[in-house]
Design a protein around this motif. Structure first.
Motif, PDB file in Angstrom:
ATOM      1  N   LYS A 108     -24.684  19.924  -3.418  1.00  0.00           N
ATOM      2  CA  LYS A 108     -23.925  18.898  -3.692  1.00  0.00           C
ATOM      3  C   LYS A 108     -24.510  17.530  -3.109  1.00  0.00           C
ATOM      4  CE  LYS A 108     -19.939  19.114  -1.852  1.00  0.00           C
ATOM      5  NZ  LYS A 108     -18.765  19.490  -0.744  1.00  0.00           N
TER       6      LYS A 108
ATOM      7  N   ASN B 151     -26.490  17.178  -0.308  1.00  0.00           N
ATOM      8  CA  ASN B 151     -25.699  16.976   1.084  1.00  0.00           C
ATOM      9  C   ASN B 151     -27.038  16.047   1.828  1.00  0.00           C
ATOM     10  OD1 ASN B 151     -25.642  17.872   4.051  1.00  0.00           O
ATOM     11  ND2 ASN B 151     -23.654  17.266   3.324  1.00  0.00           N
TER      12      ASN B 151
ATOM     13  N   SER C 232     -23.965  10.087  -4.519  1.00  0.00           N
ATOM     14  CA  SER C 232     -23.463  10.728  -3.591  1.00  0.00           C
ATOM     15  C   SER C 232     -24.049  10.703  -2.198  1.00  0.00           C
ATOM     16  CB  SER C 232     -23.645  12.154  -3.624  1.00  0.00           C
ATOM     17  OG  SER C 232     -23.265  13.052  -2.574  1.00  0.00           O
TER      18      SER C 232
ATOM     19  N   TYR D  48     -23.178   6.675  -1.083  1.00  0.00           N
ATOM     20  CA  TYR D  48     -21.764   6.746  -0.498  1.00  0.00           C
ATOM     21  C   TYR D  48     -21.979   7.221   0.948  1.00  0.00           C
ATOM     22  CZ  TYR D  48     -19.258   5.050  -4.602  1.00  0.00           C
ATOM     23  OH  TYR D  48     -19.058   4.253  -5.753  1.00  0.00           O
ATOM     24  N   HIS D  49     -22.710   8.100   1.220  1.00  0.00           N
ATOM     25  CA  HIS D  49     -22.894   8.736   2.589  1.00  0.00           C
ATOM     26  C   HIS D  49     -23.289   7.620   3.494  1.00  0.00           C
ATOM     27  CE1 HIS D  49     -24.095  11.482   5.777  1.00  0.00           C
ATOM     28  NE2 HIS D  49     -25.090  10.936   5.775  1.00  0.00           N
TER      29      HIS D  49
END
Length: 262
Positions: free
Chosen positions: A92, A94, A129, A132-133
């Motif tokens: 994902k 992360n 992703s 946005y984190h």
């Protein structure tokens, strides 16, 4: 301190019957701006024996926890993720895990697992992703710490770093480096803002407390404008990332063979 960390790794492997494949620094020391009283934020990835995975209850369900968390003391904050948890988060994109993989302070590494994950890094990197984190982190910290006329000056770094990381993703379409100095050098042009941030950084690293002081208007304005601009940019992205599950399954199985069949 490294010797103490390595002894703790050995004890964890014994107490939990696991093998640790990687341990690194993840906090302000890895970011390049530790304070004189900064603790050591050590993060690690570990793998259980084969039989632990060959059961009807998957890791992370019920009593089969997928994290190891040691009690925090004044000097050492140490916890880790089980390998399948780490690989699912890696799939994902992360950001905390990707930061671990990019840490320049590596305390321990064994087997080929982490090198193979690094080789797959570009295939799993999802810019939207990660944007946005970092933007959520920046916005929340900005709202919590930098709104008053007087603010905790050291908290600027907990907004500056994610903003500059997001700017790096926008410009280079790659995961940003951890070191704050690199982000500062590349992402802010010469001028008043860069000078003001450089002075703060020098004060922090020299041991100044950087307690409550009047907020720095020029930095606040820069951060607010960049957060708004980068949020609009993030919304404009439409990125498709091929599913790497097959490769990660293979990596997991190969790790079990490599770690436990030797």
């Amino acid at each position: 301190m490294k010797e103490k960390i390595l002894k703790t790794i050995t004890q964890i492997e014994k107490d939990y019957n696991v093998k640790i494949v990687y341990a690194c620094e993840s906090g302000s020391r890895a970011w390049g701006f530790p304070s004189k009283d900064s603790d050591y934020d050590v993060r690690f990835v570990y793998v259980h024996e084969k039989d632990h995975y060959l059961s009807i209850d998957p890791v992370g369900v019920g009593t089969k926890r997928d994290v190891i968390e040691l009690p925090i003391n004044d000097l050492l904050d140490m916890n880790g993720w089980e390998l399948t948890k780490a690989l699912k988060l890696f799939r994902k994109s992360n950001p905390p895990l990707l930061e671990w993989l990019q840490s320049t302070i590596v305390y321990y590494e064994a087997f080929s697992t982490i090198d193979r994950m690094k080789n797959l890094h570009r295939e799993v990197f999802a810019p939207h992703s990660c944007l946005y984190h970092y933007l959520n982190m920046a916005r929340n910290n900005y709202r919590e710490y930098l709104q008053g006329e007087n603010v905790k000056i050291k908290k600027y770094f907990y907004v500056l770093r994610p903003v500059l990381a997001a700017k790096w993703i926008e410009e280079f379409n790659e995961f940003p480096p951890l070191e704050f100095q690199t982000l500062l050098e590349k992402m802010i042009p010469a001028g008043e803002i860069k000078d003001a941030v450089a002075i703060l950084l020098e004060r922090k690293m020299s041991g100044d407390e950087l307690d409550v002081e009047p907020r720095i208007y020029i930095i606040n304005q820069f951060l607010n404008e960049e957060i708004v601009r980068l949020e609009a940019y993030a919304k404009s992205l439409n990125v498709h990332i091929p599913d790497p599950t097959g490769q990660l399954d293979e990596l997991f199985r190969d790790t079990l063979e490599e770690v436990w069949d030797k």
